[in-house]
Scaffold this active site. Structure first.
Site, PDB file in Angstrom:
ATOM      1  CD  GLN A  75       7.726   1.254   5.697  1.00 38.14           C
ATOM      2  OE1 GLN A  75       6.601   0.914   5.353  1.00 38.14           O
ATOM      3  NE2 GLN A  75       8.393   0.646   6.670  1.00 38.14           N
TER       4      GLN A  75
ATOM      5  CB  CYS B 214       4.777  -0.436   7.719  1.00 37.99           C
ATOM      6  SG  CYS B 214       4.776  -1.617   9.081  1.00 37.99           S
TER       7      CYS B 214
ATOM      8  CG  HIS C 187       4.802  -4.433   5.814  1.00 41.14           C
ATOM      9  ND1 HIS C 187       5.401  -3.255   6.181  1.00 41.14           N
ATOM     10  CD2 HIS C 187       4.378  -4.258   4.529  1.00 41.14           C
ATOM     11  CE1 HIS C 187       5.360  -2.400   5.160  1.00 41.14           C
ATOM     12  NE2 HIS C 187       4.732  -2.981   4.157  1.00 41.14           N
TER      13      HIS C 187
ATOM     14  CG  ASN D 167       3.995  -2.026   0.600  1.00 43.38           C
ATOM     15  OD1 ASN D 167       4.026  -1.617   1.755  1.00 43.38           O
ATOM     16  ND2 ASN D 167       4.727  -3.044   0.205  1.00 43.38           N
TER      17      ASN D 167
END
Length: 504
Positions: free
Chosen positions: A114, A120, A425, A446
């Site tokens: 990102q 996110c 997040h 992630n």
């Protein structure tokens, strides 16, 4: 869990916190075993509370502190190095390995990035969506365009903000609600239901057809410009709506359209013109066998394919368009539907709703999702007890008591109540290690590139999940009928500034 049960009213969260603090004070006052020591002599003479900081007291504290060799060692280490580097537990780092006995068979690739943006939630959501598409079209690597959803989200948020301004003209400008609306009209963050709104209205497209621009990857300058413009527009609309001149009030709609057109101009120049949601695109690609393929579809039609029989079959029966949010908020009653006042992106669209459950219920549903082979979107407070370089999230990762002789003992509810923690997040769960029926650690995908963690993947301890995970988006098939019925409740409305209103 039902509100109709006959029982004595429970303490509020604030009362529980006060009771907890009272007990701590009693214990600190001098307790032995189960008994509190009480001095039965004459009460001490009254002395007024000192309200200012004493220099002499601080000097005495320093003298006593440095008499202890342990504190001198801590001073030498912690004044010259990052505290978390010094206090990181080697044993935890070794034990939190990327080994899992339950893992989805097909993890999407490549690992996404990102960059310097707060997208996110869009990356986590598209990382869930893409698995079905990759299996349906037999792809080795694939990304959906996060920038495409980002463009339309910004424009929708601008409209949502201006409508909220008009709907709150009777509220004082310096009141908490209006100030909260003004604080971040088009922030990068979002929620699962906000993604659902965008996908339903605008569809999805492959990343290759609308790749990231510089400002998608570095969004702060664009956000600052749009925020300044919207605040100016908001003040103007408030003044127009309060005007006694009927002609001024009747021109509000046209004025708002002009304002949105200006925001559209900024977005188009800084992000690039996006494909039309209803125009046909041509996507050319090679499948995992190297065969050339070509597909024609509109973005809306492309997103609908996530619910067709081939995609659902590829996801072992799960329709990703039907997923919903479980949350764990110990301040509020479990088995309760929650929402947040004036939080959203598409005006008139799907509201943000959470089914509040205990962690056992949430984890059971997540394990079932992973066993089925479906990645799980989740929201957490990623900054707590985490190491992004090593990709570890563990409550035992740092020993602050060793370094500073202090203990951090707030409960999850107390952290929410004191704004110590919130969802910051969104990521994706793709695996879990279970020992004797209990989860020990979780595998996390992630969106910080392959340089973070182990090639982009993190390890989350189960203890960390209990304390800092707040949300998991799951298939209704993996929760009980009792939990599914909560979706039919009239939701409890939380304030816009509530921690559960934080956008990942």
């Amino acid at each position: 869990m039902g509100s109709a049960q006959s029982k004595a009213p429970e303490q509020t969260s604030e009362e529980k916190l006060l009771e907890r603090l009272r007990m701590i004070r009693l214990q600190d006052a001098g307790s032995t075993g189960d008994y509190i020591s009480v001095d039965r002599g004459d009460p001490p003479a009254y002395s007024p509370r000192i309200t200012s900081l004493s220099i002499s007291a601080a000097e005495q504290w320093e003298k006593e502190l440095l008499e202890d060799p342990k504190n001198r060692l801590a001073l030498a280490a912690l004044s010259s190095n990052a505290a978390n580097d010094v206090l990181r537990s080697r044993a935890v780092t070794i034990s939190d390995a990327q080994n899992f006995n339950i893992k989805i068979p097909f993890e999407g690739s490549p690992v996404t990035n990102q960059r310097s943006s707060g997208r996110c939630w869009l990356f986590a959501a598209t990382n869930v969506f893409r698995v079905a598409i990759m299996q349906r079209y037999k792809l080795k690597e694939f990304e959906l365009s996060q920038a495409y959803l980002f463009f339309w989200d910004k424009l929708e948020k601008a409209n949502y903000f201006l409508e909220n301004v008009l709907e709150t003209v009777e509220e004082p400008l310096d009141g908490r609600l209006v100030q909260e609306l003004l604080s971040s009209p088009v922030g990068d963050g979002g929620q699962w239901d906000m993604v659902a709104n965008l996908v339903q209205k605008y569809g999805l497209i492959p990343q290759s057809l609308y790749p990231d621009s510089f400002n998608a990857m570095n969004s702060s300058a664009m956000n600052g410009l749009i925020t300044s413009k919207l605040r100016e527009d908001g003040i103007r609309l408030r003044a127009m709506s309060q005007s006694k001149d009927p002609s001024v009030r009747s021109s509000i709609s046209a004025t708002k359209d002009t304002m949105l057109r200006e925001i559209h101009l900024i977005l188009t120049v800084m992000l690039g013109p996006p494909p039309s949601p209803t125009a046909t695109f041509t996507w050319e690609y090679h499948d995992k066998d190297g065969a050339f393929q070509s597909l024609k579809a509109t973005p809306k039609d492309f997103s609908k394919q996530l619910s067709d029989s081939k995609a659902v079959r590829a996801c072992a029966g799960t329709d990703v368009h039907k997923l919903f949010s479980l949350v764990n908020d110990p301040r509020n009653e479990y088995g309760r539907l929650l929402t947040v006042n004036r939080l959203g992106n598409v005006h008139g669209g799907r509201p943000i709703t959470y089914v509040n459950v205990d962690m056992a219920t949430m984890k059971a549903a997540v394990v079932k999702m992973i066993q089925r082979g479906i990645p799980v979107f989740f929201g957490s407070d990623v900054g707590k007890y985490s190491d992004s370089r090593k990709g570890i999230m563990d409550t035992a990762l740092y020993d602050y008591e060793l370094g500073f002789n202090v203990q951090l003992g707030l409960t999850k509810a107390e952290r929410l109540m004191t704004r110590e923690s919130a969802m910051t997040h969104a990521m994706v769960l793709t695996g879990v290690h279970v020992v004797e029926g209990k989860a020990v650690r979780w595998r996390v995908e992630n969106s910080w590139s392959e340089t973070a963690g182990e090639k982009g993947y993190f390890v989350m301890s189960d203890a960390w999940m209990n304390e800092f995970v707040y949300q998991a988006v799951v298939d209704p098939a993996f929760v009980s009928e009792e939990v599914k019925k909560v979706l039919g409740q009239t939701p409890k409305v939380l304030n816009l500034w509530d921690p559960m209103g934080a956008l990942a």
